[in-house]
Each structure stands twice: as C-alpha cells, then as structure tokens.
Design a protein around this motif. Structure first.
Motif, PDB file in Angstrom:
ATOM      1  N   GLU A 208       0.908  -1.371  -0.066  1.00 38.01           N
ATOM      2  CA  GLU A 208       0.060  -0.077  -0.130  1.00 38.01           C
ATOM      3  C   GLU A 208       0.806   1.319   0.067  1.00 38.01           C
ATOM      4  O   GLU A 208       0.325   2.314  -0.347  1.00 38.01           O
ATOM      5  CB  GLU A 208      -0.891  -0.029   1.148  1.00 38.01           C
ATOM      6  CG  GLU A 208      -1.761  -1.317   1.353  1.00 38.01           C
ATOM      7  CD  GLU A 208      -2.966  -1.283   0.254  1.00 38.01           C
ATOM      8  OE1 GLU A 208      -2.872  -0.374  -0.597  1.00 38.01           O
ATOM      9  OE2 GLU A 208      -3.521  -2.342   0.045  1.00 38.01           O
ATOM     10  N   LEU A 209       2.114   1.088   0.088  1.00 38.93           N
ATOM     11  CA  LEU A 209       2.949   2.330   0.173  1.00 38.93           C
ATOM     12  C   LEU A 209       3.648   2.747  -1.293  1.00 38.93           C
ATOM     13  O   LEU A 209       3.623   3.773  -1.765  1.00 38.93           O
ATOM     14  CB  LEU A 209       4.231   2.242   1.088  1.00 38.93           C
ATOM     15  CG  LEU A 209       4.194   1.785   2.581  1.00 38.93           C
ATOM     16  CD1 LEU A 209       5.186   1.737   3.325  1.00 38.93           C
ATOM     17  CD2 LEU A 209       3.264   3.023   2.905  1.00 38.93           C
ATOM     18  N   THR A 210       3.729   1.515  -1.948  1.00 41.70           N
ATOM     19  CA  THR A 210       4.413   1.748  -3.513  1.00 41.70           C
ATOM     20  C   THR A 210       3.387   1.346  -4.269  1.00 41.70           C
ATOM     21  O   THR A 210       3.541   1.585  -5.607  1.00 41.70           O
ATOM     22  CB  THR A 210       5.602   0.972  -3.497  1.00 41.70           C
ATOM     23  OG1 THR A 210       5.269  -0.467  -3.501  1.00 41.70           O
ATOM     24  CG2 THR A 210       6.773   1.261  -2.431  1.00 41.70           C
ATOM     25  N   GLN A 211       2.287   0.632  -3.944  1.00 39.96           N
ATOM     26  CA  GLN A 211       1.357   0.375  -4.897  1.00 39.96           C
ATOM     27  C   GLN A 211       1.564  -0.959  -5.581  1.00 39.96           C
ATOM     28  O   GLN A 211       1.245  -1.509  -6.784  1.00 39.96           O
ATOM     29  CB  GLN A 211       0.769   1.289  -5.882  1.00 39.96           C
ATOM     30  CG  GLN A 211      -0.069   2.555  -5.131  1.00 39.96           C
ATOM     31  CD  GLN A 211      -1.008   2.065  -4.014  1.00 39.96           C
ATOM     32  OE1 GLN A 211      -2.057   1.571  -4.646  1.00 39.96           O
ATOM     33  NE2 GLN A 211      -0.970   2.380  -2.826  1.00 39.96           N
ATOM     34  N   ALA A 212       3.017  -1.374  -5.440  1.00 44.90           N
ATOM     35  CA  ALA A 212       3.402  -2.962  -6.224  1.00 44.90           C
ATOM     36  C   ALA A 212       2.437  -3.784  -5.923  1.00 44.90           C
ATOM     37  O   ALA A 212       2.150  -4.143  -4.913  1.00 44.90           O
ATOM     38  CB  ALA A 212       4.963  -3.083  -5.734  1.00 44.90           C
ATOM     39  N   ARG A 213       2.212  -4.656  -6.984  1.00 40.57           N
ATOM     40  CA  ARG A 213       1.138  -5.781  -6.885  1.00 40.57           C
ATOM     41  C   ARG A 213       1.794  -7.143  -7.456  1.00 40.57           C
ATOM     42  O   ARG A 213       2.383  -7.163  -8.495  1.00 40.57           O
ATOM     43  CB  ARG A 213       0.046  -5.357  -7.595  1.00 40.57           C
ATOM     44  CG  ARG A 213      -1.217  -5.749  -7.232  1.00 40.57           C
ATOM     45  CD  ARG A 213      -2.505  -5.129  -7.756  1.00 40.57           C
ATOM     46  NE  ARG A 213      -3.851  -5.456  -7.341  1.00 40.57           N
ATOM     47  CZ  ARG A 213      -4.673  -5.761  -8.069  1.00 40.57           C
ATOM     48  NH1 ARG A 213      -4.909  -5.776  -9.325  1.00 40.57           N
ATOM     49  NH2 ARG A 213      -5.968  -6.498  -7.503  1.00 40.57           N
ATOM     50  N   TYR A 214       1.610  -8.205  -6.662  1.00 40.00           N
ATOM     51  CA  TYR A 214       2.036  -9.149  -7.234  1.00 40.00           C
ATOM     52  C   TYR A 214       0.564 -10.266  -7.098  1.00 40.00           C
ATOM     53  O   TYR A 214      -0.051 -10.092  -6.077  1.00 40.00           O
ATOM     54  CB  TYR A 214       2.946  -9.845  -6.223  1.00 40.00           C
ATOM     55  CG  TYR A 214       4.140  -8.893  -6.146  1.00 40.00           C
ATOM     56  CD1 TYR A 214       5.226  -8.778  -7.078  1.00 40.00           C
ATOM     57  CD2 TYR A 214       4.203  -7.789  -5.115  1.00 40.00           C
ATOM     58  CE1 TYR A 214       6.430  -8.249  -6.974  1.00 40.00           C
ATOM     59  CE2 TYR A 214       5.232  -7.081  -4.983  1.00 40.00           C
ATOM     60  CZ  TYR A 214       6.428  -7.133  -5.825  1.00 40.00           C
ATOM     61  OH  TYR A 214       7.256  -6.421  -5.822  1.00 40.00           O
ATOM     62  N   GLN A 215       0.695 -11.315  -8.019  1.00 40.37           N
ATOM     63  CA  GLN A 215      -0.434 -12.352  -8.011  1.00 40.37           C
ATOM     64  C   GLN A 215       0.275 -13.820  -7.283  1.00 40.37           C
ATOM     65  O   GLN A 215       1.229 -14.070  -7.790  1.00 40.37           O
ATOM     66  CB  GLN A 215      -0.960 -12.491  -9.283  1.00 40.37           C
ATOM     67  CG  GLN A 215      -2.310 -13.464  -9.545  1.00 40.37           C
ATOM     68  CD  GLN A 215      -2.795 -13.541 -10.797  1.00 40.37           C
ATOM     69  OE1 GLN A 215      -3.250 -12.353 -11.483  1.00 40.37           O
ATOM     70  NE2 GLN A 215      -2.830 -14.400 -11.535  1.00 40.37           N
ATOM     71  N   LEU A 216      -0.678 -14.118  -6.595  1.00 33.97           N
ATOM     72  CA  LEU A 216      -0.273 -15.505  -5.747  1.00 33.97           C
ATOM     73  C   LEU A 216      -1.410 -16.686  -6.116  1.00 33.97           C
ATOM     74  O   LEU A 216      -2.473 -16.002  -5.833  1.00 33.97           O
ATOM     75  CB  LEU A 216       0.113 -15.407  -4.362  1.00 33.97           C
ATOM     76  CG  LEU A 216       1.043 -14.209  -4.010  1.00 33.97           C
ATOM     77  CD1 LEU A 216       1.058 -14.110  -2.659  1.00 33.97           C
ATOM     78  CD2 LEU A 216       2.430 -14.705  -4.358  1.00 33.97           C
ATOM     79  N   THR A 217      -0.975 -17.831  -6.412  1.00 30.99           N
ATOM     80  CA  THR A 217      -2.011 -18.760  -6.146  1.00 30.99           C
ATOM     81  C   THR A 217      -1.880 -19.716  -4.965  1.00 30.99           C
ATOM     82  O   THR A 217      -0.618 -20.406  -5.174  1.00 30.99           O
ATOM     83  CB  THR A 217      -1.924 -19.655  -7.615  1.00 30.99           C
ATOM     84  OG1 THR A 217      -2.356 -18.792  -8.489  1.00 30.99           O
ATOM     85  CG2 THR A 217      -3.035 -20.901  -7.107  1.00 30.99           C
ATOM     86  N   LEU A 218      -2.272 -20.023  -3.901  1.00 33.84           N
ATOM     87  CA  LEU A 218      -2.356 -20.454  -2.639  1.00 33.84           C
ATOM     88  C   LEU A 218      -3.154 -21.781  -2.479  1.00 33.84           C
ATOM     89  O   LEU A 218      -4.268 -21.531  -2.932  1.00 33.84           O
ATOM     90  CB  LEU A 218      -2.329 -19.555  -1.745  1.00 33.84           C
ATOM     91  CG  LEU A 218      -1.151 -18.577  -1.505  1.00 33.84           C
ATOM     92  CD1 LEU A 218      -1.724 -17.440  -0.524  1.00 33.84           C
ATOM     93  CD2 LEU A 218      -0.006 -18.779  -1.504  1.00 33.84           C
ATOM     94  N   PRO A 219      -2.784 -22.829  -2.106  1.00 28.91           N
ATOM     95  CA  PRO A 219      -3.727 -23.876  -1.557  1.00 28.91           C
ATOM     96  C   PRO A 219      -4.495 -23.862  -0.429  1.00 28.91           C
ATOM     97  O   PRO A 219      -3.961 -22.606   0.363  1.00 28.91           O
ATOM     98  CB  PRO A 219      -2.677 -25.093  -1.418  1.00 28.91           C
ATOM     99  CG  PRO A 219      -1.546 -24.357  -0.789  1.00 28.91           C
ATOM    100  CD  PRO A 219      -1.363 -23.100  -1.561  1.00 28.91           C
TER     101      PRO A 219
END
Length: 638
Positions: free
Chosen positions: A150-161
């Motif tokens: 939320e500081l840099t707005q960097a975003r990553y996608q994860l798929t978790l079990p």
C-alpha cells in the motif's frame, strides 16, 4: 474482601441457577459483576443466566461480557450467537471478520466461521503477521490472491492452496494487503514499515498546514464535517490545504461526492484501494513530500471560525510544544462540560456559541492552555519539527486505530516535547462512528501494547482525571455560557425488562441507597436480625440492600448486598474495560420482585414505587410485624 465475597456470590449464582431460581441467580451474578467490574467470569455467568431467563436482554448481556474481555473466544461466540438469535446478522458480519485472524492463528476458528456463515458473511480466509512474514489460512479450495504494497502500490499475484500458508513480502518494510478479486482477507493490511521521518503532503507545500481527514463511511456526517472545514478557511489567516483520504469506502455516493470536491479543487483526495484503517491512512498522507504542520481531524467533527489560527497560536506558544487539542463534547480528558465524559455533540448553533465563548475567554486572558499527558486524536495539530524528530504513527505495533496518538505523543515527550489543551478552541465530535463494535477489540489490543511500552502512562492519565487541571478553565467556560447552559453529558439508557419478576426462592425487602453509618443503620440491623430469627420454618424473606453495609449487617445471613450501579456520567478511561451495569437498580428491583422499598428519609426513592421512610420514628420490630400481618406478605398468604 471484594474478591472473596464475589467468589461466594458466583457460587450462589450457579447453585440458584441450577435449582431453577433465576431471580436469585441474576441478583448474585449482578452483585459479583459490580464488585469485580473488569473481570469477565461474572459477566459470562450473568449472560448465561439472562439468556435462559430473559432472552430479550441476552444480546446486551453478552455484549457487556465481551467488552470486558474482547479477546476471549467464549465471549466472542456467545455474543455472535446472541446477535444471530435476534436476527442482527449485520453486526455479526461487521465484527466477525475482525475476530477471525487471531482465531485462525490459534486454531479456534470453527465456531466463529460457522457464525459468519450463518450471517452469509464468511470470508475465504484470514491473514496475520508472524515475525517478518505473512501467515494465513484459506478455507475451501485454492485461491488466487493479490499481494499489494500500500506504500508503493506494487502488486503481485499468488495462487495458494487451501489450509495454512506463509508468504515472504518482496520488500521487508511495506504495508501489505492480501486480497481476492472481491475483497482483502481479514487481517489486511499488515504493516511492516516502522515509523520513519514524516513529511507533509505535496498539496500543502504552499500552505501553513495540511488538514488531514481520513474518511470511510457516513455520507451525511462527512459532508457536514467538510462543509464546516471549507467554510472556516476564509476566516483563518493561515493558509491550509484539506487532504482527504478515502479509506476504501463501501459507500459509492460518498466516494463520488469526494471526487466532485477534488475535481472542483476544493480538496486534495487520496484513495486507498483497500481499507487500511485510521493509522495507515494518516501515514499515507504523512509520508508524502513536504514540510509543514499537520492537523489530524476525524470525519465526524464540526469546526468553526478561525479555529486553525487559534490552534496554531497554542502550538507556537512555546518552542517545546509538539501537539495541541481543543475542547470538545467528546474529547476524553479535554471534554466539556465534564472531564472524561462524552456529551451529545452540539449542532452548528451550539458549536458557534461554545467556540465563541472559549475564544473570548482565552483572548481576554481568563485562562491558560493546560499541559496534557497526551492529546486526543479527534482533532490534533502536530508541529512539523516534532514529526521530523518522532516520525509517523506506529502502524506496526498498533492495529488499525485507537491509541496511535497516545503512542506518538509519548514518543514526542521522550524527545523533550510537551502537549497542550488549547482552551480557546472548541470542536464538536460525534465519536464512535468509524469502528463500531470493533472498537473494543482494537482498544484492548492496542492498550496492551501501550501498557508494555509506557507503564506509567495510564496511572498518569487517571491522576489527570482525578486532579483535573482543566477544572478552572472548564468552570470559567460554564460561567460564560450561563444561564442557558452547555451540552449535558449523555446518560446511560436502561434496557427494557419484562414486568413479571423472575422466579426466586424468597421474597425481598429492598433498602434503597443505604449508606454505612446512616442514622437508621441500627434499626436496619435490628430488622435483619428479626428476619433471621424467624427461622427456616417461616416463608423465606431477605433484605436487598442497595448501597453499602456494615459487616454485622452482612453476617446476619439474610442480606443480599448490591453495590449501586455505576454512574453513567462519571469520568471514564475509554481504554478501560466496560464496567457499566447491565440493568439499573430499579430494573433489578423489578426482575427480582421486591415486595417493598425502604428509603432513607428525604432521599429520592425509585420512580413509581411507594417507599417506607426510614426516619426517626421507624421501628423495625413494629413495622415488620405489621407488614407480615398483611395477607399478601406474611404467613397468612395462601
């Protein structure tokens, strides 16, 4: 003695409840609750009794029990089930997700998840911090989540079990949210960024200060707040920029209205993709570049006139002042008309009158600004030099909101700064709007952090309440406002109780507001001994003494002693556990079926009840004999 007596009362309550005498059980449990006002066990027992005997009061009873120990899973479950039983699924949906991360972490989440499912509000999982990593639990099947800083707005996608998971943040000092396409997981955001150097918002570079207002919900109150702030700006010499943070508001109309203000150039608007809570919403503003003072303002406040100039005058009255806060109807230690007591917020006309009176007194040299142990964050003007020295609010150790201004003020005190109540300014504050029921949870969590960091603060706070250094300025303000008077403290409301008394194993004679050492104490002791001398063969009769009593009176064995209900207008530490009585004293008389009330001569008796006066002519023996001779009271009763 209170501890031993309360333990005895709890045993009595359990025995009476098992024996089918809920009136006796409720009376004993309520007495124990008042003797031990911060402990959860008596309130848990009381809630159990009320749930069985008076279901209409069950939700209130469970809420009071939960307020004493909001981290207790048993009390959480009892409260949510009571809300579900009365159809209040909205409160379950609002509070339940806030409880879920801790319950998932310790494996006690099954019953909580069941309650959320019953309210159609079950999230797909929850997350929490574990050292420098994010841990969590997903229900059902695998999930695709977005991890956002939320500081840099960097975003990553994860798929978790499904099941437990661990995620290492790509940067170690961010404020991270884990979210599905629909919403963040309960527990988000998770702050790993320690308080660092602060900076005023870019939009305020040409202003004396930035007025920072986090907003979440409540269109009407936000509109009123911003209208009052914007209307006040021309009345102040100091230039001020208004910076509003839309904290992921669920109200489309509110967000659209803020967009229109920003498009017209009236405010600077920041919008959080996810709800970050008060602390990190403010920090987002504080971390923007710039170098000016910051005025934190709640969105449920109203301001008037040249309030900014007057706050600045107080802030710069000495070089070592870090922050100032005004009078308010709901400002904790800077509350008016009574310290530590919230009163109804005045409307615009009342605000103008109160603020003008405070300003006139201060300008006329009729009072001074008073040093505080810490400011109240509903309206707090912070000096830029102190922000540079201390840093932003602590969102790492403290969760979402409550106590963050205390922590900041105490860090500033450690750096050599002081804080003041600006007695020439009054700001109206509704209070309690943003967090709802979640407030108790966050207060308890954050208070534990503050206690560990600053063990002397709460004793200092209570000493301030007791000594009341603001008493002089407050009295002068009252006098200035006479004869019309100011807003009066809000009084607690009495929950409705059914008129039919609960089954009990005896009849009771109530003694209203008895004082140890009162003139009639000897006759009251004689009355108790006469009742005790009747023996087990006579119909059971007991005294219910509301107030205090001598040990001799207690030891007669026929006295139930009930401490008076707490005064709802007494000063209270907002961070302390709720200590209010579930029922006021008169409601309790109705529930336990008192046949008659004895009251000290000249004292107010319970409304709507005839009272026998304990005056100089009261003779215990003669009165008891006459009363027992009445067929409805004595041995002649069918």
């Amino acid at each position: 003695m209170p501890r031993r007596r309360a333990d005895f009362l709890l045993e009595q309550a359990v025995s009476a409840f098992k024996a089918g005498r809920p009136g006796d059980a409720l009376l004993a449990a309520e007495s124990a609750c008042r003797l031990l006002p911060t402990e959860a066990l008596p309130a848990l027992l009381r809630a159990t009794i009320v749930q069985a005997a008076r279901p209409a009061l069950a939700a209130a009873a469970w809420h009071q029990a939960w307020c004493r120990a909001p981290l207790d899973a048993r009390l959480q479950d009892g409260l949510l089930q009571a809300w579900l039983a009365q159809g209040d699924t909205a409160r379950v949906a609002a509070l339940g997700p806030a409880l879920l991360p801790a319950r998932c972490r310790d494996g006690s989440h099954a019953s909580l998840l069941s309650a959320l499912q019953a309210a159609a509000a079950a999230p797909p999982g929850a997350c929490w911090k574990a050292g420098d990593v994010i841990e969590g639990l997903l229900f059902g099947g695998p999930q695709t989540l977005h991890l956002q800083d939320e500081l840099t707005q960097a975003r990553y996608q994860l798929t978790l079990p499904a099941g437990r998971f661990r995620v290492v943040p790509p940067q170690p000092d961010g404020v991270w949210s884990l979210a599905t396409a629909a919403a963040p997981l309960p527990g988000s955001p998770l702050a790993f960024a320690a308080p660092g150097a602060a900076a005023a918002p870019a939009a305020a570079r040409d202003a004396a200060l930035a007025v920072v207002i986090p907003v979440y919900r409540g269109l009407a109150s936000v509109q009123a707040c911003l209208a009052s702030v914007l209307a006040s700006l021309p009345h102040n010499r100091a230039a001020a920029a208004v910076l509003v943070i839309d904290d992921g508001s669920p109200e489309a109309a509110l967000s659209a209205w803020l967009d229109s203000l920003a498009a017209a150039g009236r405010i600077t608007l920041l919008r959080n993709r996810h709800n970050l809570g008060f602390i990190e919403s403010v920090n987002r503003a504080l971390r923007l570049p710039g170098s000016h003072d910051v005025l934190l303002l709640n969105a449920d406040t109203l301001v008037h006139g040249d309030w900014i100039d007057r706050l600045l005058t107080a802030l710069y009255s000495a070089d070592d002042i870090a922050a100032v806060t005004p009078w308010s109807n709901n400002g904790e230690i800077s509350s008016f008309p009574s310290i530590g007591v919230a009163a109804p917020a005045p409307g615009p006309a009342g605000l103008r009158r109160l603020d003008a009176a405070a300003a006139a007194l201060r300008r006329g040299g009729m009072g001074a600004d008073i040093e505080l142990p810490a400011c109240c964050g509903f309206a707090m003007l912070m000096r830029r030099a102190a922000l540079d020295a201390v840093g932003v609010l602590d969102g790492v150790g403290l969760q979402r909101g409550y106590g963050e201004e205390v922590d900041w003020c105490l860090r500033a005190r450690a750096a050599g700064y002081r804080h003041l109540a600006a007695t020439g300014v009054y700001v109206a504050h509704a209070g309690g709007v943003s967090f709802g029921d979640e407030k108790k949870l966050r207060v308890r969590q954050n208070r534990a952090v503050l206690l560990a960091r600053y063990p002397d603060y709460y004793p200092d706070y209570q000493r301030f309440l007791r000594d009341d250094p603001l008493a002089g300025p407050r009295q002068r303000l009252r006098a200035r406002l006479a004869p019309a008077g100011a807003a009066q403290p809000a009084r607690g409301r009495r929950p409705a109780a059914a008129d039919t008394p609960l089954p009990s194993g005896c009849r009771r004679i109530a003694v209203w507001r008895h004082r140890h050492g009162a003139a009639h104490a000897a006759q009251l002791l004689r009355l108790a001994r006469l009742i005790a001398a009747r023996g087990a063969a006579a119909p059971a009769l007991r005294l219910l003494v509301i107030g205090d009593a001598s040990e001799a009176l207690w030891r007669t064995g026929v006295v139930d002693l009930l401490p008076p209900a707490p005064d709802p207008a007494a000063p209270a530490d907002d961070a302390a556990p709720q200590a209010a009585a579930l029922l006021d004293d008169q409601a309790l008389l109705d529930l336990v079926g008192c046949a008659v009330v004895l009251a000290e001569d000249g004292a107010a008796a319970p409304a709507g009840r005839p009272a026998v006066r304990l005056d100089a002519g009261f003779d215990a023996g003669a009165w008891l004999a006459a009363w027992l001779a009445e067929p409805v009271h004595g041995e002649r009763r069918a």
